[in-house]
Scaffold this motif. Structure first.
Motif, short mmCIF file in Angstrom:
data_model
loop_
_atom_site.label_atom_id
_atom_site.label_comp_id
_atom_site.label_asym_id
_atom_site.label_seq_id
_atom_site.Cartn_x
_atom_site.Cartn_y
_atom_site.Cartn_z
N ASN A 72 0.80 -1.22 0.00
CA ASN A 72 0.00 0.00 0.00
C ASN A 72 0.84 1.27 0.00
N LYS A 73 1.92 1.29 0.77
CA LYS A 73 2.73 2.51 0.85
C LYS A 73 3.36 2.84 -0.50
N ILE A 74 3.83 1.80 -1.19
CA ILE A 74 4.43 2.01 -2.52
C ILE A 74 3.36 2.42 -3.52
N PHE A 75 2.23 1.71 -3.49
CA PHE A 75 1.14 2.01 -4.42
C PHE A 75 0.62 3.43 -4.22
N ASN A 76 0.36 3.80 -2.96
CA ASN A 76 -0.16 5.14 -2.67
C ASN A 76 0.83 6.23 -3.06
N SER A 77 2.12 5.99 -2.80
CA SER A 77 3.15 6.96 -3.17
C SER A 77 3.19 7.17 -4.68
N ALA A 78 3.07 6.06 -5.43
CA ALA A 78 3.06 6.16 -6.89
C ALA A 78 1.85 6.95 -7.38
N GLN A 79 0.71 6.77 -6.70
CA GLN A 79 -0.49 7.51 -7.07
C GLN A 79 -0.31 9.01 -6.80
N ILE A 80 0.32 9.34 -5.66
CA ILE A 80 0.49 10.75 -5.27
C ILE A 80 1.48 11.47 -6.18
N PHE A 81 2.66 10.87 -6.37
CA PHE A 81 3.75 11.59 -7.03
C PHE A 81 3.80 11.41 -8.54
N PHE A 82 3.29 10.28 -9.04
CA PHE A 82 3.41 10.02 -10.47
C PHE A 82 2.06 9.85 -11.18
N GLY A 83 0.97 9.74 -10.40
CA GLY A 83 -0.33 9.49 -11.02
C GLY A 83 -0.33 8.19 -11.80
N PHE A 104 -6.40 7.71 -2.35
CA PHE A 104 -5.25 7.67 -3.25
C PHE A 104 -5.63 6.90 -4.51
N MET A 105 -5.81 7.60 -5.61
CA MET A 105 -6.13 6.92 -6.87
C MET A 105 -5.93 7.87 -8.04
N SER A 106 -5.55 7.29 -9.16
CA SER A 106 -5.48 8.05 -10.41
C SER A 106 -6.23 7.25 -11.47
N VAL A 107 -6.89 7.99 -12.34
CA VAL A 107 -7.69 7.39 -13.40
C VAL A 107 -7.27 8.04 -14.71
N LEU A 131 -1.87 14.71 13.49
CA LEU A 131 -0.82 15.11 12.55
C LEU A 131 -0.81 14.17 11.34
N LYS A 132 -1.00 12.88 11.60
CA LYS A 132 -1.05 11.89 10.52
C LYS A 132 -2.24 12.17 9.60
N GLY A 133 -3.39 12.52 10.20
CA GLY A 133 -4.58 12.83 9.42
C GLY A 133 -4.40 14.05 8.54
N LYS A 134 -3.73 15.06 9.08
CA LYS A 134 -3.47 16.28 8.31
C LYS A 134 -2.54 16.00 7.13
N LEU A 135 -1.54 15.15 7.36
CA LEU A 135 -0.61 14.78 6.29
C LEU A 135 -1.33 13.99 5.21
N TRP A 136 -2.17 13.05 5.62
CA TRP A 136 -2.97 12.24 4.69
C TRP A 136 -3.85 13.15 3.83
N HIS A 137 -4.48 14.10 4.48
CA HIS A 137 -5.37 15.04 3.79
C HIS A 137 -4.60 15.87 2.76
N ALA A 138 -3.41 16.33 3.15
CA ALA A 138 -2.60 17.15 2.24
C ALA A 138 -2.14 16.35 1.03
#
Length: 385
Positions: A72-83, A104-107, A131-138
């Protein structure tokens, strides 16, 4: 038409409104629509017992669960930074992709994208986030997320108004579709015929007192447990109440906030409960407490209404829109209002009976079949436009 749906919310370890919405909507959607093909996106790096359960629930010829096991961490990071990767491409290509909640998703641009907006609590009440929730939201960037969508389903007109005000979403891009509430009745009727027998079993299972008031989600600050706790403490010194309801207890479903983990004589926390126990817990309760600071919809008051239990709710956000004249309203910031409402509803039998009658009539109007049919119409509209 090939429709993709993100069912990752169903992997959450604890029950929530999002989990309930996703399960009931998808279950009814594939029932009312047998013409289109449904591909359900699922990702869990570790083996998850829910997959077998979900395969049984959605076992239909036109429904396919598409399981992936990416970290999940790798998948979500790829969604955030690379779409990347685009989820619609991962599941073989679809005409419309539907997200029952933002995340976290790209279409891909060639795929139409529909998302449900439940509330904007993270935007409007950031003080309640960790703090974790705020980071997730951002990281999710909700404004960009909703602007990217081809169409948005809002679960209330209040949520629609918030989307327009906070994220400048065009009004024409948002459709309001209320959630259902009849899942509670269906679960109850499917499990038993003799109500008293089951309710006695629930009483023994959770060691429930004879007289109690029910509350959900106390661990979340916006549910306003602190004010409820203070109002309930005042109630312990109200002679008319202690005489009518000896040992009246506040029963909490879920977890208690950390500062209340110590023992309070009139508070009983029973933890998270299975869906099939809800009806009897509501039925035995005198009142449901739901004086939240903010709600985009709010399942518990409607569930309580179906079970014949009146609710005390906030006079803010979407709760007046959903509950209409079927609840007692309070200012969430005023403990005295909450205390007075409790005392009134516990001592005024005529008001109580009126609210029970109105509540049952109101709650029956919220059906998942109606929600599913309207959602199907939006998915088809998004595909054609």
């Amino acid at each position: 038409m090939r429709i993709g749906i993100d069912i990752r919310p169903l992997l959450e370890p604890y029950p929530s409104g999002i989990v309930l919405y996703t399960m009931e909507l998808v279950r009814h959607l594939v029932e009312v629509d047998t013409e289109n093909e449904y591909l359900l996106f699922y990702n869990a790096f570790q083996k998850n017992y829910r997959l077998l359960e979900l395969k049984k629930i959605f076992e239909k010829q036109h429904v396919h669960i598409m399981p992936f096991s990416l970290p999940n961490k790798i998948f979500n990071s790829a969604q955030i930074f690379f779409g990347f990767p685009a989820i619609d491409t991962m599941i073989g290509g679809v005409d419309v992709f539907f997200a029952p909640n933002w995340g976290f998703m790209s279409v891909s641009r060639k795929c139409r994208f529909v998302v449900t907006a439940h509330d904007l609590a993270t935007r409007l009440y950031p003080q309640f986030l960790s703090l974790k929730g705020k980071l997730w939201h951002a990281c999710i960037r909700p404004k960009h997320f909703f602007q990217r969508a081809d169409h948005i389903i809002a679960v209330s007109y209040h949520t629609k108004k918030d989307l327009i005000t906070e994220y400048q979403i065009p009004e024409a891009k948002i459709s309001v579709i209320y959630s259902g509430a009849d899942h509670l009745k269906i679960t109850h009727e499917a499990l038993q015929d003799g109500k008293s027998l089951v309710e006695d079993g629930i009483q023994k299972k959770y060691k429930l007192p004879k007289h109690y008031v029910l509350m959900f989600g106390a661990e979340h600050p916006r549910k306003n447990f602190e004010a409820v706790c203070e109002a309930f403490q005042r109630l312990q010194h109200t002679a008319s109440i202690t005489k009518l309801y000896p040992n009246l207890t506040l029963v909490v479903i879920g977890k208690l906030p950390q500062k209340y983990k110590h023992s309070i004589p009139w508070v009983q926390c029973i933890g998270y409960i299975p869906e099939q126990d809800k009806y009897s817990l509501y039925r035995r309760a005198h009142i449901l407490m739901y004086p939240s600071y903010y709600e985009g919809f709010g399942f518990p008051p409607l569930e309580a209404a179906l079970a014949g239990t009146p609710a005390i709710v906030s006079c803010v956000s979407a709760l007046p829109e959903v509950m209409d004249r079927s609840a007692v309203y309070v200012q969430p910031y005023h403990v005295a209002h909450i205390h007075n409402a409790l005392e009134l509803l516990l001592t005024n039998g005529e008001m109580r009976n009126t609210l029970i009658t109105r509540g049952r009539r109101l709650a029956k109007q919220f059906t998942w079949q109606d929600t599913a049919q309207k959602t199907r119409n939006i998915l088809e509209y998004a595909y054609r436009h």
